[in-house]
Design an enzyme around this catalytic site. Structure first.
Site, PDB file in Angstrom:
ATOM      1  N   GLU A  59      66.295  97.347  15.021  1.00 27.22           N
ATOM      2  CA  GLU A  59      65.265  96.432  14.484  1.00 27.22           C
ATOM      3  C   GLU A  59      64.593  95.595  15.587  1.00 27.22           C
ATOM      4  OE1 GLU A  59      68.267  96.867  12.649  1.00 27.22           O
ATOM      5  OE2 GLU A  59      67.092  98.134  11.299  1.00 27.22           O
ATOM      6  N   THR A  87      79.224 110.231  16.552  1.00 24.52           N
ATOM      7  CA  THR A  87      78.078 110.979  16.006  1.00 24.52           C
ATOM      8  C   THR A  87      76.858 110.751  16.908  1.00 24.52           C
ATOM      9  OG1 THR A  87      77.151 109.146  14.733  1.00 24.52           O
ATOM     10  CG2 THR A  87      78.951 110.386  13.691  1.00 24.52           C
ATOM     11  N   HIS A  89      74.274 109.183  16.296  1.00 24.58           N
ATOM     12  CA  HIS A  89      73.552 107.958  15.923  1.00 24.58           C
ATOM     13  C   HIS A  89      73.184 107.123  17.157  1.00 24.58           C
ATOM     14  CE1 HIS A  89      72.244 105.163  12.854  1.00 24.58           C
ATOM     15  NE2 HIS A  89      72.860 104.176  13.474  1.00 24.58           N
ATOM     16  N   ARG A 128      79.852  94.083  30.923  1.00 25.67           N
ATOM     17  CA  ARG A 128      78.458  93.696  31.175  1.00 25.67           C
ATOM     18  C   ARG A 128      78.038  92.460  30.364  1.00 25.67           C
ATOM     19  NH1 ARG A 128      79.710  98.445  32.320  1.00 25.67           N
ATOM     20  NH2 ARG A 128      78.639  99.672  33.903  1.00 25.67           N
TER      21      ARG A 128
END
Ligand code: INI
Length: 161
Positions: A59, A87, A89, A128
């Site tokens: 988003e 996956t 994704h 990080r």
């Protein structure tokens, strides 16, 4: 003699927007903390920083585009964290956010920087977000500060020689 034009790390006129995703919040909240800290320690007033939140990193481009094009901010920092799962994704979310923020940065009327982690493991993300590899939120905020200054200087140096 050639002139070298670079951005300073001094506080500019104008406000900053920090756009942060809630997904993987244990990481993104650290990126946000790092970005806020970097701006404050370089003289940006707390009142000149606004924090916007989105559900996930996917988003971010939609929000960043609206915020950047609204004309109210000198700089916008995108903060998110995508961690590879089992996956494909990850590939879609990471690909869309980097492409989306990159396109916005090219045409936005303000500086836009990319503080989105794309990591294979949780450990890489932790490193990080304020551990072994610094804080990429702070790095993105510093890059944004420098680009705000640099963009302001382009108009200035074009006038004199
Ligand atoms: N969002 C993230 O910010 N990080 C991720 O690692 C992630 N993974 O892996 O699923 C993720 N997914 C949610 C996505 O950003 C959107 O919010 C969702 O697809 C709704 O549009």
């Amino acid at each position: 003699m050639a002139r070298v034009i670079e951005g300073f790390l001094t506080p500019p006129q104008g406000r900053f927007a920090l756009c942060v995703s809630r997904f993987n919040g244990f990481i993104t909240e650290q990126l946000l903390r790092g970005a806020q800290d970097a701006l404050l320690r370089h003289g940006v007033a707390d009142g000149d920083i606004d924090v916007f939140r989105v559900p996930g990193t996917f988003e971010l481009p939609g929000l960043v585009r609206r915020v950047a094009e609204g004309g109210q901010y000198a700089g916008v920092v995108a903060l998110g964290c995508v961690i590879r799962g089992g996956t494909p994704h990850f590939e879609y979310v990471a690909g869309e956010v980097s492409k989306g923020i990159g396109q916005i940065a090219l045409t936005a009327p303000c500086a836009v920087s990319f503080g989105v982690l794309t990591c294979d493991t949780v450990e890489q993300a932790v490193d990080r977000a304020g551990v072994k590899a610094g804080n990429k939120g702070a790095d993105a905020a510093m890059a944004c500060l420098e680009m705000v200054n640099l963009y302001a200087r382009i108009a200035e140096v074009g006038k004199k020689r």
